[in-house]
Design an enzyme around this catalytic site. Sequence first.
Site, PDB file in Angstrom:
ATOM      1  N   GLY A  14      17.174 -89.719  61.835  1.00 56.94           N
ATOM      2  CA  GLY A  14      17.333 -91.167  61.671  1.00 56.94           C
ATOM      3  C   GLY A  14      18.707 -91.501  61.111  1.00 56.94           C
ATOM      4  O   GLY A  14      19.174 -90.841  60.191  1.00 56.94           O
ATOM      5  N   ARG A  75      17.335 -86.951  68.194  1.00 62.53           N
ATOM      6  CA  ARG A  75      16.243 -86.047  67.856  1.00 62.53           C
ATOM      7  C   ARG A  75      16.230 -85.011  68.982  1.00 62.53           C
ATOM      8  O   ARG A  75      16.370 -85.361  70.148  1.00 62.53           O
ATOM      9  CB  ARG A  75      14.939 -86.812  67.732  1.00 62.53           C
ATOM     10  CG  ARG A  75      15.035 -87.818  66.576  1.00 62.53           C
ATOM     11  CD  ARG A  75      13.715 -88.264  66.017  1.00 62.53           C
ATOM     12  NE  ARG A  75      13.840 -88.631  64.607  1.00 62.53           N
ATOM     13  CZ  ARG A  75      14.094 -89.874  64.149  1.00 62.53           C
ATOM     14  NH1 ARG A  75      14.254 -90.864  64.996  1.00 62.53           N
ATOM     15  NH2 ARG A  75      14.191 -90.109  62.865  1.00 62.53           N
ATOM     16  N   ASP A 106      14.870 -85.212  55.998  1.00 62.52           N
ATOM     17  CA  ASP A 106      13.959 -84.102  55.808  1.00 62.52           C
ATOM     18  C   ASP A 106      13.867 -83.174  57.032  1.00 62.52           C
ATOM     19  O   ASP A 106      13.978 -81.945  56.913  1.00 62.52           O
ATOM     20  CB  ASP A 106      12.596 -84.761  55.534  1.00 62.52           C
ATOM     21  CG  ASP A 106      11.615 -83.814  54.935  1.00 62.52           C
ATOM     22  OD1 ASP A 106      11.951 -83.212  53.908  1.00 62.52           O
ATOM     23  OD2 ASP A 106      10.518 -83.671  55.506  1.00 62.52           O
ATOM     24  N   THR A 129      19.534 -90.426  54.560  1.00 65.41           N
ATOM     25  CA  THR A 129      18.313 -91.097  54.999  1.00 65.41           C
ATOM     26  C   THR A 129      18.089 -92.343  54.152  1.00 65.41           C
ATOM     27  O   THR A 129      18.298 -92.309  52.936  1.00 65.41           O
ATOM     28  CB  THR A 129      17.072 -90.177  54.900  1.00 65.41           C
ATOM     29  OG1 THR A 129      15.885 -90.993  54.955  1.00 65.41           O
ATOM     30  CG2 THR A 129      17.020 -89.393  53.603  1.00 65.41           C
ATOM     31  N   ASP A 131      15.320 -93.473  53.444  1.00 65.14           N
ATOM     32  CA  ASP A 131      14.020 -93.360  52.762  1.00 65.14           C
ATOM     33  C   ASP A 131      14.107 -92.871  51.317  1.00 65.14           C
ATOM     34  O   ASP A 131      13.154 -93.028  50.554  1.00 65.14           O
ATOM     35  CB  ASP A 131      13.100 -92.391  53.516  1.00 65.14           C
ATOM     36  CG  ASP A 131      12.776 -92.877  54.913  1.00 65.14           C
ATOM     37  OD1 ASP A 131      13.053 -94.051  55.204  1.00 65.14           O
ATOM     38  OD2 ASP A 131      12.257 -92.081  55.709  1.00 65.14           O
ATOM     39  N   ASP A 133      13.807 -89.929  50.256  1.00 59.36           N
ATOM     40  CA  ASP A 133      12.646 -89.076  50.011  1.00 59.36           C
ATOM     41  C   ASP A 133      12.963 -87.592  49.906  1.00 59.36           C
ATOM     42  O   ASP A 133      12.098 -86.744  50.101  1.00 59.36           O
ATOM     43  CB  ASP A 133      11.598 -89.306  51.117  1.00 59.36           C
ATOM     44  CG  ASP A 133      12.148 -88.956  52.492  1.00 59.36           C
ATOM     45  OD1 ASP A 133      13.373 -88.795  52.634  1.00 59.36           O
ATOM     46  OD2 ASP A 133      11.351 -88.850  53.433  1.00 59.36           O
ATOM     47  N   ARG A 175       8.462 -94.283  55.886  1.00 62.87           N
ATOM     48  CA  ARG A 175       7.630 -93.198  56.407  1.00 62.87           C
ATOM     49  C   ARG A 175       6.581 -92.768  55.384  1.00 62.87           C
ATOM     50  O   ARG A 175       5.649 -93.501  55.142  1.00 62.87           O
ATOM     51  CB  ARG A 175       8.501 -92.032  56.854  1.00 62.87           C
ATOM     52  CG  ARG A 175       7.857 -91.289  57.991  1.00 62.87           C
ATOM     53  CD  ARG A 175       8.796 -90.663  58.978  1.00 62.87           C
ATOM     54  NE  ARG A 175       9.948 -89.985  58.423  1.00 62.87           N
ATOM     55  CZ  ARG A 175      10.693 -89.137  59.090  1.00 62.87           C
ATOM     56  NH1 ARG A 175      10.378 -88.819  60.311  1.00 62.87           N
ATOM     57  NH2 ARG A 175      11.751 -88.607  58.552  1.00 62.87           N
TER      58      ARG A 175
END
Length: 326
Positions: A14, A75, A106, A129, A131, A133, A175
Amino acid sequence: MAVTKCIGILTSGGDAPGMNAAIRAVTRSAIYNGIEVKGIYHGYRGLITGDIKPFKTENVSNIIQQGGTILKTARCKEFETPEGRRLAYETLRSEGIDALVVIGGDGSLTGARIFAQEFDYPIIGLPGTIDNDLYGTDLTIGYDTALNTIMEAVDKIRDTASSHERLFFIEVMGRDAGFLALNGAIATGCEAAIIPEISTEIDQLKELVENGFRKSKNSSIVLVAESPTTGGAMQLAERVKNEYPQYDVRVTILGHIQRGGSPSAQDRILASRLGAAAIDALLEGQRNVMVGIRNDEIVYVPFSKAVKYDKPINRELLETLRRLSI
Ligand code: ADP
């Protein structure tokens, strides 16, 4: 220890605002240290197809302020197979690239970890990212910009929500992590955030409604992290409509605007620091680590930890949101 003469750099998975600032920092810092740089396009796919170009300082001029990634991202299913990774390794050898810097989330760092082990190949990862995360770093590149985008969007929705006395469920990205939803909710004075970390423990929606939210207010906004665990904003709104028909419920899914835009000052600075530190890491003989930041200091986090552990949500933030939304 083998001397690094030429590095390859790629962005994968992403996209996130600030990836360009990271590409610039890695490139310039490498050249500053006498290391050649090659830009690999479209993530791991470019390694397999050989979509690679030498980078000079001017290749990264005037990009620090641009969102997205000039190297493009993708991807790549083929990289998840041993055959695909073998092809990638052959490309690296034929291009004379002796170390890689991978900027991604990730999944990308999981791929990097597997590849590095399989071919005993040095890779440095940068956490890119929105996120936030990744375990072992307080912040990831792109998170702050996305949070600011969410803040601006929610502020606008608040104007219309309070004019109509409505209950809004706004879905944000994340996510399996609630950092954007929770901190976005605090920044915009939302009534609640529904996040995957807590969804497994309690029925957040029931708690929310039973705690009497919206009683004394002329609008309510709940941020919902997109995730199978929370059910997402649509599903929650349907439940409220069925169980509490007195509410005038609306849903907004912020979607891809959260990925775009010029990176914030914080993301540009973070990306510049982490990018420069990636080259320091290589020069120090580090390999297979993600460069992160903790308490404003650069840290090296082994891939095994960065991708394996879940980054915990700060419960104090949850409590703050709860207290301030009465
Ligand atoms: P992100 O890096 O944003 O989490 P993805 O999870 O889509 O994004 O991963 C990006 C790419 O990383 C994948 O398309 C694939 O090429 C590679 N990747 C992810 N997981 C693995 C894996 N288990 N083995 C090898 N490569 C992987």
